[in-house]
Design a protein around this motif. Structure first.
Motif, PDB file in Angstrom:
ATOM      1  N   ALA A 359      -4.570   8.659   7.616  1.00 39.32           N
ATOM      2  CA  ALA A 359      -3.879   9.608   6.734  1.00 39.32           C
ATOM      3  C   ALA A 359      -2.445   9.147   6.460  1.00 39.32           C
ATOM      4  N   ARG A 360      -1.785   8.576   7.461  1.00 34.50           N
ATOM      5  CA  ARG A 360      -0.418   8.062   7.246  1.00 34.50           C
ATOM      6  C   ARG A 360      -0.418   6.923   6.225  1.00 34.50           C
ATOM      7  N   LEU A 361      -1.444   6.104   6.227  1.00 33.05           N
ATOM      8  CA  LEU A 361      -1.504   5.026   5.249  1.00 33.05           C
ATOM      9  C   LEU A 361      -1.816   5.555   3.851  1.00 33.05           C
ATOM     10  N   GLN A 362      -2.562   6.666   3.759  1.00 33.83           N
ATOM     11  CA  GLN A 362      -2.724   7.304   2.450  1.00 33.83           C
ATOM     12  C   GLN A 362      -1.381   7.838   1.960  1.00 33.83           C
ATOM     13  N   GLN A 363      -0.585   8.392   2.877  1.00 39.24           N
ATOM     14  CA  GLN A 363       0.783   8.798   2.526  1.00 39.24           C
ATOM     15  C   GLN A 363       1.563   7.619   1.948  1.00 39.24           C
ATOM     16  N   ALA A 364       1.490   6.490   2.631  1.00 39.08           N
ATOM     17  CA  ALA A 364       2.262   5.320   2.207  1.00 39.08           C
ATOM     18  C   ALA A 364       1.826   4.850   0.824  1.00 39.08           C
ATOM     19  N   LYS A 365       0.527   4.790   0.584  1.00 43.22           N
ATOM     20  CA  LYS A 365       0.052   4.327  -0.720  1.00 43.22           C
ATOM     21  C   LYS A 365       0.491   5.274  -1.832  1.00 43.22           C
ATOM     22  N   ALA A 366       0.394   6.570  -1.565  1.00 43.24           N
ATOM     23  CA  ALA A 366       0.824   7.540  -2.573  1.00 43.24           C
ATOM     24  C   ALA A 366       2.313   7.406  -2.861  1.00 43.24           C
ATOM     25  N   ARG A 367       3.125   7.231  -1.797  1.00 44.81           N
ATOM     26  CA  ARG A 367       4.566   7.118  -1.996  1.00 44.81           C
ATOM     27  C   ARG A 367       4.904   5.871  -2.831  1.00 44.81           C
ATOM     28  N   LEU A 368       4.240   4.757  -2.568  1.00 41.45           N
ATOM     29  CA  LEU A 368       4.506   3.545  -3.334  1.00 41.45           C
ATOM     30  C   LEU A 368       4.131   3.731  -4.799  1.00 41.45           C
ATOM     31  N   LEU A 369       3.017   4.400  -5.056  1.00 44.86           N
ATOM     32  CA  LEU A 369       2.607   4.636  -6.441  1.00 44.86           C
ATOM     33  C   LEU A 369       3.539   5.606  -7.151  1.00 44.86           C
ATOM     34  N   LEU A 370       4.198   6.472  -6.377  1.00 48.54           N
ATOM     35  CA  LEU A 370       5.132   7.436  -6.952  1.00 48.54           C
ATOM     36  C   LEU A 370       6.560   6.899  -7.019  1.00 48.54           C
ATOM     37  N   GLY A 371       6.769   5.660  -6.605  1.00 52.04           N
ATOM     38  CA  GLY A 371       8.113   5.072  -6.659  1.00 52.04           C
ATOM     39  C   GLY A 371       9.003   5.473  -5.517  1.00 52.04           C
ATOM     40  N   GLU A 372       8.427   5.883  -4.373  1.00 52.23           N
ATOM     41  CA  GLU A 372       9.214   6.382  -3.246  1.00 52.23           C
ATOM     42  C   GLU A 372       9.089   5.413  -2.073  1.00 52.23           C
ATOM     43  N   LEU A 373       9.827   4.314  -2.119  1.00 51.61           N
ATOM     44  CA  LEU A 373       9.720   3.272  -1.105  1.00 51.61           C
ATOM     45  C   LEU A 373      10.118   3.792   0.278  1.00 51.61           C
ATOM     46  N   ASP A 374      11.191   4.554   0.358  1.00 48.50           N
ATOM     47  CA  ASP A 374      11.628   5.062   1.664  1.00 48.50           C
ATOM     48  C   ASP A 374      10.534   5.904   2.323  1.00 48.50           C
ATOM     49  N   GLY A 375       9.863   6.730   1.528  1.00 47.42           N
ATOM     50  CA  GLY A 375       8.783   7.554   2.075  1.00 47.42           C
ATOM     51  C   GLY A 375       7.624   6.705   2.571  1.00 47.42           C
ATOM     52  N   ALA A 376       7.334   5.620   1.859  1.00 45.31           N
ATOM     53  CA  ALA A 376       6.264   4.727   2.298  1.00 45.31           C
ATOM     54  C   ALA A 376       6.615   4.065   3.618  1.00 45.31           C
ATOM     55  N   VAL A 377       7.861   3.616   3.746  1.00 50.29           N
ATOM     56  CA  VAL A 377       8.304   2.982   4.990  1.00 50.29           C
ATOM     57  C   VAL A 377       8.183   3.960   6.153  1.00 50.29           C
ATOM     58  N   GLU A 378       8.615   5.182   5.941  1.00 50.84           N
ATOM     59  CA  GLU A 378       8.549   6.199   6.997  1.00 50.84           C
ATOM     60  C   GLU A 378       7.116   6.461   7.426  1.00 50.84           C
ATOM     61  N   ALA A 379       6.188   6.487   6.448  1.00 51.76           N
ATOM     62  CA  ALA A 379       4.792   6.762   6.774  1.00 51.76           C
ATOM     63  C   ALA A 379       4.153   5.620   7.554  1.00 51.76           C
ATOM     64  N   VAL A 380       4.497   4.375   7.205  1.00 52.05           N
ATOM     65  CA  VAL A 380       3.849   3.210   7.812  1.00 52.05           C
ATOM     66  C   VAL A 380       4.394   2.889   9.196  1.00 52.05           C
ATOM     67  N   GLU A 381       5.639   3.237   9.455  1.00 47.67           N
ATOM     68  CA  GLU A 381       6.301   2.794  10.685  1.00 47.67           C
ATOM     69  C   GLU A 381       5.520   3.121  11.956  1.00 47.67           C
ATOM     70  N   PRO A 382       4.981   4.348  12.154  1.00 48.41           N
ATOM     71  CA  PRO A 382       4.233   4.599  13.398  1.00 48.41           C
ATOM     72  C   PRO A 382       2.989   3.730  13.533  1.00 48.41           C
ATOM     73  N   VAL A 383       2.387   3.362  12.410  1.00 47.93           N
ATOM     74  CA  VAL A 383       1.189   2.527  12.461  1.00 47.93           C
ATOM     75  C   VAL A 383       1.546   1.109  12.884  1.00 47.93           C
ATOM     76  N   LEU A 384       2.636   0.573  12.336  1.00 41.07           N
ATOM     77  CA  LEU A 384       3.024  -0.791  12.665  1.00 41.07           C
ATOM     78  C   LEU A 384       3.506  -0.940  14.106  1.00 41.07           C
ATOM     79  N   ALA A 385       3.794   0.160  14.762  1.00 41.17           N
ATOM     80  CA  ALA A 385       4.221   0.105  16.165  1.00 41.17           C
ATOM     81  C   ALA A 385       3.044   0.106  17.139  1.00 41.17           C
ATOM     82  N   LEU A 386       1.805   0.132  16.612  1.00 41.03           N
ATOM     83  CA  LEU A 386       0.641   0.218  17.484  1.00 41.03           C
ATOM     84  C   LEU A 386       0.483  -1.032  18.337  1.00 41.03           C
TER      85      LEU A 386
END
Length: 448
Positions: A359-386
């Motif tokens: 679900a967090r990665l769906q957040q990130a994809k939506a944010r990128l498509l909406l032009g919201e890079l900061d929101g995408a970074v915030e959504a992806v960060e917990p996943v990349l820390a796995l």
């Protein structure tokens, strides 16, 4: 006192479910709540499950241990053991309330686990038969623990444990049992094999998963178990989906709706909407999405939980994927945001870590498509820390989709950093990826 424990059953049915609004607590949910209360109170992990609650309600056990009685009193909101139909054996001295025994085995978890496994292995011998009620209950309890631990623990030991349960069930089936016991063993084998199929998908071999699920289906037929049938179809859908055969995935999901009970029905309707949307059958995809949104969520007592439980937040994460396939990033963001918010407040016992990450990665994809890079970074960060042991193949695949959407942002330092960290995650899984530059300085996003 003999006969069913009606006081305990009535107390459970008076207690609202924390998972399904408008419903009462199921046996497995009550067991999870007691274990959670005991953990928060004593920091000791207990292994109470729905099968033991069923034994208490049947009256097979009238005086459970002090810790379990304390937890049941707290969760069910009563003050004395007798309110729950618990009476000590004659001659037993009791003080009210019973204290929770402190742990005297701190630092000896391995010894405790080994001793428990040794006792479990002796069950069949102790019951002086090919298979007894306690043996079957233990198989199902082990399945519940694996399903609920999935993607909270490394996959490999859970995979081996599932295979051992499968082999144990079939070894027992080679002997003589009553028809009911045979059905229970086929059910245990079917759930274990379905777990092996789901894990095979996550380990990057959906083709092997399909072989597992064919055998699991034969077990479900022998057990005549609709809840198991539903989750097998869900696993078959998942295997086909990650082979990008969306039409076949949809066929499995739609067929599963004929059999499924419990929350598998919610998962299957939601999954079919994604499959159909990706296959270009938009009208039917919208119809299945409407069906999913109107379904009431009521877990079946026989659902093991964890990966085999579809909560509202898990379903909503799937709906986000459907809207992404429709080309509607704003609705994708709405559903993904709500899904993640629900996951973050869900009780630990029912929080599906794998679905939350997706679900967090769906957040990130939506944010990128909406032009919201900061929101995408915030959504992806917990996943990349796995840690590496949780980086399953579908998650890596979804991250690659996120990376593909960073192309318009590569003129900005933060956009390049996001792409590079995803590449680090996917190409060097032994290294944790973090969205922080090496010098720890903050990077400001520029307009793409």
């Amino acid at each position: 006192m003999s006969g069913p424990n009606e006081l305990l059953r009535e107390a459970r049915e008076r207690t609202p479910s924390r998972r399904a609004p408008g419903e009462h607590m199921s046996r497995s949910e009550l067991a999870d709540a007691v274990c959670a209360w005991l953990w928060s109170t004593t920091e000791v992990k207990y292994e109470l499950d729905g099968h033991y609650i069923a034994k208490l309600e049947r009256g097979a056990v009238r005086w459970p241990g002090a810790a379990y009685r304390s937890g049941l009193r707290s969760v069910l909101g009563v003050s004395t053991d007798t309110d729950l139909g618990f009476f000590p054996p004659p001659g037993t001295a009791v003080t009210e309330p019973d204290p929770i025994p402190p742990s005297s085995m701190a630092g000896h978890d391995d010894d405790l686990v080994d001793a428990g496994d040794e006792s479990i292995a002796l069950l069949s011998f102790a019951e002086q038969s090919n298979v007894g009620e306690l043996t079957v209950e233990q198989l199902h309890a082990d399945i519940e623990r694996i399903a609920q631990s999935y993607l909270r623990m490394p996959i490999r030991p859970l995979f081996e444990k599932s295979r051992a349960i499968r082999d144990r069930a079939f070894a027992l089936l080679a002997g003589n049992q009553s028809p009911r016991q045979s059905r229970d063993l086929y059910s245990a084998a079917g759930w274990a094999i379905t777990l092996l199929g789901w894990m095979s998908v996550d380990l990057g071999r959906p083709d092997i998963a399909e072989g597992h699920t064919r055998t699991a289906w034969a077990c479900a037929e022998a057990a005549d178990h609709d809840v198991l049938r539903g989750w097998i179809r869900a696993t078959q859908h998942t295997a086909a989906f990650w082979q990008e055969d969306f039409s076949r995935a949809a066929a499995y999901a739609e067929d599963g709706l004929r059999y499924s009970a419990g929350t598998a029905r919610l998962f299957l309707a939601s999954a079919a909407s994604v499959d159909l949307a990706r296959a270009g059958r938009t009208d039917k995809a919208r119809d299945l999405l409407d069906v999913a949104r109107t379904l009431a969520v009521r877990p079946a007592d026989s659902e093991p939980g964890g990966v085999f439980l579809c909560t509202p937040e898990r379903a909503e994460g799937v709906w986000a994927d459907t809207h992404l396939a429709f080309g509607d990033p704003r609705r994708t963001a709405e559903h993904a945001d709500h899904s993640v918010a629900q996951f973050e407040t869900a009780p630990y016992a029912v929080r599906n870590s794998g679905s939350e990450r997706m679900a967090r990665l769906q957040q990130a994809k939506a944010r990128l498509l909406l032009g919201e890079l900061d929101g995408a970074v915030e959504a992806v960060e917990p996943v990349l820390a796995l840690p590496p042991e949780y980086r399953v193949r579908p998650l890596v695949h979804r991250l690659a989709e996120v990376a593909a959407l960073t192309a318009p942002y590569l003129r900005s330092p933060k956009g390049r950093l996001l792409r590079d960290r995803i590449a680090e995650f996917t190409q060097q899984p032994g290294l944790p990826a973090r969205l922080a530059p090496p010098n720890r300085q903050r990077v400001t996003a520029e307009s793409p």
